[in-house]
Design a protein around this motif. Structure first.
Motif, PDB file in Angstrom:
ATOM      1  N   ALA A   1     -35.810  -1.517   8.068  1.00  0.00           N
ATOM      2  CA  ALA A   1     -35.861  -1.704   6.618  1.00  0.00           C
ATOM      3  C   ALA A   1     -34.721  -0.963   5.922  1.00  0.00           C
ATOM      4  CB  ALA A   1     -37.201  -1.222   6.074  1.00  0.00           C
ATOM      5  N   GLY A   2     -34.227   0.108   6.537  1.00  0.00           N
ATOM      6  CA  GLY A   2     -33.171   0.903   5.927  1.00  0.00           C
ATOM      7  C   GLY A   2     -33.620   1.602   4.668  1.00  0.00           C
ATOM      8  N   THR A   3     -34.809   2.198   4.705  1.00  0.00           N
ATOM      9  CA  THR A   3     -35.406   2.809   3.514  1.00  0.00           C
ATOM     10  C   THR A   3     -35.883   4.227   3.805  1.00  0.00           C
ATOM     11  OG1 THR A   3     -37.603   1.977   4.095  1.00  0.00           O
ATOM     12  CG2 THR A   3     -36.211   0.555   2.690  1.00  0.00           C
ATOM     13  N   LEU A   4     -36.225   4.936   2.724  1.00  0.00           N
ATOM     14  CA  LEU A   4     -36.822   6.256   2.866  1.00  0.00           C
ATOM     15  C   LEU A   4     -38.169   6.170   3.574  1.00  0.00           C
ATOM     16  CD1 LEU A   4     -35.894   7.538  -0.689  1.00  0.00           C
ATOM     17  CD2 LEU A   4     -34.985   8.455   1.459  1.00  0.00           C
ATOM     18  N   LYS A   5     -38.912   5.126   3.302  1.00  0.00           N
ATOM     19  CA  LYS A   5     -40.190   4.934   3.988  1.00  0.00           C
ATOM     20  C   LYS A   5     -39.962   4.752   5.486  1.00  0.00           C
ATOM     21  CE  LYS A   5     -44.679   4.030   4.179  1.00  0.00           C
ATOM     22  NZ  LYS A   5     -44.853   3.603   5.604  1.00  0.00           N
ATOM     23  N   GLY A   6     -38.866   4.088   5.842  1.00  0.00           N
ATOM     24  CA  GLY A   6     -38.527   3.943   7.249  1.00  0.00           C
ATOM     25  C   GLY A   6     -38.247   5.270   7.925  1.00  0.00           C
ATOM     26  N   VAL A   7     -37.672   6.213   7.181  1.00  0.00           N
ATOM     27  CA  VAL A   7     -37.459   7.568   7.708  1.00  0.00           C
ATOM     28  C   VAL A   7     -38.803   8.268   7.869  1.00  0.00           C
ATOM     29  CG1 VAL A   7     -36.340   9.798   7.340  1.00  0.00           C
ATOM     30  CG2 VAL A   7     -35.184   7.691   6.608  1.00  0.00           C
ATOM     31  N   GLN A   8     -39.631   8.156   6.859  1.00  0.00           N
ATOM     32  CA  GLN A   8     -40.954   8.788   6.901  1.00  0.00           C
ATOM     33  C   GLN A   8     -41.743   8.317   8.125  1.00  0.00           C
ATOM     34  OE1 GLN A   8     -43.389   8.141   3.382  1.00  0.00           O
ATOM     35  NE2 GLN A   8     -45.244   8.455   4.586  1.00  0.00           N
TER      36      GLN A   8
ATOM     37  N   ALA B   1     -30.356   9.619  -9.461  1.00  0.00           N
ATOM     38  CA  ALA B   1     -31.150   8.427  -9.171  1.00  0.00           C
ATOM     39  C   ALA B   1     -31.184   8.183  -7.669  1.00  0.00           C
ATOM     40  CB  ALA B   1     -30.575   7.212  -9.897  1.00  0.00           C
ATOM     41  N   VAL B   2     -32.233   7.497  -7.245  1.00  0.00           N
ATOM     42  CA  VAL B   2     -32.356   7.055  -5.860  1.00  0.00           C
ATOM     43  C   VAL B   2     -31.849   5.622  -5.767  1.00  0.00           C
ATOM     44  CG1 VAL B   2     -33.988   6.510  -3.998  1.00  0.00           C
ATOM     45  CG2 VAL B   2     -34.307   8.578  -5.375  1.00  0.00           C
ATOM     46  N   ASN B   3     -31.038   5.348  -4.781  1.00  0.00           N
ATOM     47  CA  ASN B   3     -30.582   3.982  -4.508  1.00  0.00           C
ATOM     48  C   ASN B   3     -31.806   3.085  -4.316  1.00  0.00           C
ATOM     49  OD1 ASN B   3     -29.545   1.612  -3.339  1.00  0.00           O
ATOM     50  ND2 ASN B   3     -27.970   2.717  -2.203  1.00  0.00           N
ATOM     51  N   THR B   4     -31.918   2.053  -5.130  1.00  0.00           N
ATOM     52  CA  THR B   4     -33.107   1.192  -5.059  1.00  0.00           C
ATOM     53  C   THR B   4     -33.210   0.476  -3.716  1.00  0.00           C
ATOM     54  OG1 THR B   4     -31.865  -0.581  -6.162  1.00  0.00           O
ATOM     55  CG2 THR B   4     -33.245   0.843  -7.552  1.00  0.00           C
ATOM     56  N   ASP B   5     -32.087   0.337  -2.985  1.00  0.00           N
ATOM     57  CA  ASP B   5     -32.166  -0.229  -1.638  1.00  0.00           C
ATOM     58  C   ASP B   5     -32.982   0.674  -0.717  1.00  0.00           C
ATOM     59  OD1 ASP B   5     -30.552  -2.327  -2.419  1.00  0.00           O
ATOM     60  OD2 ASP B   5     -28.717  -1.480  -1.571  1.00  0.00           O
ATOM     61  N   PHE B   6     -32.997   1.971  -1.027  1.00  0.00           N
ATOM     62  CA  PHE B   6     -33.704   2.930  -0.185  1.00  0.00           C
ATOM     63  C   PHE B   6     -35.138   3.162  -0.638  1.00  0.00           C
ATOM     64  CE2 PHE B   6     -29.375   5.219   0.502  1.00  0.00           C
ATOM     65  CZ  PHE B   6     -28.968   4.203   1.355  1.00  0.00           C
ATOM     66  N   GLY B   7     -35.432   2.862  -1.896  1.00  0.00           N
ATOM     67  CA  GLY B   7     -36.782   3.085  -2.409  1.00  0.00           C
ATOM     68  C   GLY B   7     -36.756   3.743  -3.770  1.00  0.00           C
ATOM     69  N   THR B   8     -37.692   4.633  -3.990  1.00  0.00           N
ATOM     70  CA  THR B   8     -37.884   5.251  -5.301  1.00  0.00           C
ATOM     71  C   THR B   8     -37.937   6.770  -5.183  1.00  0.00           C
ATOM     72  OG1 THR B   8     -40.294   5.258  -5.110  1.00  0.00           O
ATOM     73  CG2 THR B   8     -39.273   3.249  -6.011  1.00  0.00           C
ATOM     74  N   LEU B   9     -37.952   7.423  -6.333  1.00  0.00           N
ATOM     75  CA  LEU B   9     -38.144   8.874  -6.348  1.00  0.00           C
ATOM     76  C   LEU B   9     -39.464   9.237  -5.685  1.00  0.00           C
ATOM     77  CD1 LEU B   9     -37.457  11.768  -7.224  1.00  0.00           C
ATOM     78  CD2 LEU B   9     -38.421  11.236  -9.474  1.00  0.00           C
ATOM     79  N   GLU B  10     -40.484   8.461  -5.918  1.00  0.00           N
ATOM     80  CA  GLU B  10     -41.781   8.734  -5.290  1.00  0.00           C
ATOM     81  C   GLU B  10     -41.684   8.643  -3.774  1.00  0.00           C
ATOM     82  OE1 GLU B  10     -44.609   9.910  -6.439  1.00  0.00           O
ATOM     83  OE2 GLU B  10     -43.600  10.131  -8.375  1.00  0.00           O
TER      84      GLU B  10
END
Length: 455
Positions: A62-69, A108-117
């Motif tokens: 996915a290439g996202t912060l959630k993917g790291v989590q 800001a957080v890159n929207t491709d990666f997700g959100t501040l949350e």
């Protein structure tokens, strides 16, 4: 007149914010933002750090912060305790080449990666697993479509011939900030503070640090450390200047050490040049508490020069080289994928997901073993280094109090004999198996074999 206005404004700001100061800050310094989250009580000491660099675009499909989590457990099991996220910010498009180091918006957080949350959740979950999270910070320059360009053109250096905003040498996709302007410094520090308060992050890896004035870093780091008491923050300078430590950085970057490792394999240089490089990097005004971050791969090296498998003689050679980088008076850094022998280069200018299904389990086990011993050894983490290398074998001891560790790593693809100095002969234990090892006048090492012995 201007100074009086600034004084009154600062006084009013203090009164307005004094009631919402960070719970971690015992001083009367006003908090510009509400503090999110709670203090991370298990922040690793600087000598204990094992840094794991995450390219968010590559780390998951996915290439996202959630993917790291979702892969925090794997990072934890490797033995790492500091997660270093490559830039999380929106990427500039104007004159852009897709580089995450062209920052369009520092807050800001890159929207491709997700959100501040998503970032907050990642930090919280990492903290639950006793891992810190640091962000990549790009102070030297901004993207051309950063709002500062139009709102504050006086914040940028100008071309002496045309009067137009200048780029750093060799980087036309970004615009060079002017750190002689105090407003630039204030805005940059404010943006760094934003993430400590708003996402409870634990520090920064500071890009291009040698080209930003030391006086800025001193001011910024002092203010960041004031947010989290007891120096509960880690600061890594991607630079080599010794005065970075005076500015408050915990680490500098082992550029010379890495290039020396490359020369061993490219040009057939002797292993003694590694200990020469170590001496060069620690030559001036270092004290025993200072450490250099060393690596056998990072995002630039991987994409431009090759993977550790390409650069250091395949699987065995890359592991033998990592042992040296991780143990020779250093704090080790690992780039995502190298620990599983990932053979593909990762283009960090675009989404290039790692195929984790190709993971080499034997190589991963080697990395875990090497890191696990480092995590238990005060000699490796804090000890005094002495070199004993020959042309083929990097050999050295690390000593702290009563603990002594003897490391030998054959950095060639040939079986090699090592003549042992009298002071190192005797009875040792294998650091990984605890088996007794009698060291006589010579040791024979197979191609790319390494030994780690302890007293």
């Amino acid at each position: 007149m201007k100074s009086n206005i600034n004084f009154v404004y600062a006084l009013l700001l203090t009164l307005a914010f004094v009631s919402c100061s960070s719970s971690d800050d015992d001083s009367n310094t006003p908090s510009p933002y509400p503090q999110y989250g709670t203090s991370f009580e298990k922040m690793p000491k600087k000598e204990d750090a094992i840094i794991y660099q995450v390219n968010i675009r590559a780390f998951s499909q996915a290439g996202t912060l959630k993917g790291v989590q979702d892969r925090l457990t794997q990072i934890k099991e490797l033995g790492a305790n500091v997660i270093y996220l490559m830039p999380i910010y929106p990427i500039g498009i104007e004159k852009g080449i897709g580089s995450p180091y062209a920052v369009k918006d520092y807050k800001a957080v890159n929207t491709d990666f997700g959100t501040l949350e998503d970032l907050r959740t990642l930090v919280e979950e990492a903290h639950k697993k006793d891992m810190a999270v640091i962000l990549d910070w790009v102070a030297n320059h901004t993207a051309w479509d950063n709002a500062w360009i139009t709102a504050h053109p006086d914040w940028y250096q100008k071309n002496s011939e045309t009067g137009e905003i200048a780029s750093p040498p060799g980087y036309a996709d970004v615009a060079q900030l002017d750190f002689t302007n105090p407003e630039v410094r204030s805005a940059m520090i404010d943006a760094m503070e934003y993430w400590v308060y708003t996402a409870n992050i634990d520090g920064f890896r500071c890009d291009y640090a040698d080209f930003v004035p030391q006086s800025f870093w001193s001011e910024a780091i002092s203010k960041l450390r004031n947010i989290k008491k007891d120096q509960k923050i880690l600061m890594l300078a991607e630079g080599t200047k010794v005065n970075h430590f005076d500015a408050g950085f915990d680490y500098t970057f082992g550029f010379n050490f890495f290039s020396t490792l490359e020369q061993l394999f490219k040009d057939g240089k002797p292993a003694t040049t590694i200990q020469d490089s170590n001496a060069t990097e620690y030559a001036t005004n270092y004290n025993e508490q200072n450490r250099i971050v060393r690596y056998t791969s990072n995002h630039d090296v991987n994409w431009i020069e090759g993977t550790p498998l390409e650069l250091f003689g395949g699987k065995k050679g890359s592991v033998a080289t990592f042992v040296v980088a991780a143990y020779m008076k250093s704090v080790p850094m690992i780039y995502n994928g190298q620990e599983v022998g990932y053979a593909q280069r990762i283009n960090y200018f675009s989404n290039t997901p790692i195929d984790w299904s190709t993971a080499d389990s034997e190589m991963l086990a080697e990395y875990k073993k090497i890191i696990a011993f480092r995590n238990t050894s005060n000699a490796i983490k804090k000890g005094t280094y002495t070199g004993y290398s020959n042309n083929a074998i990097s050999a050295f001891t690390m000593v702290k109090d009563a603990e002594k560790v003897f490391i030998l790593s054959n950095l060639t693809n040939a079986t090699t004999k090592y003549l042992v100095t009298n002071t190192l002969k005797g009875t040792w234990k294998d650091a990984f198996t605890a088996a007794t090892v009698i060291v006589g006048s010579e040791i024979t090492l197979a191609p790319f074999q390494y030994l780690v012995l302890k007293n």
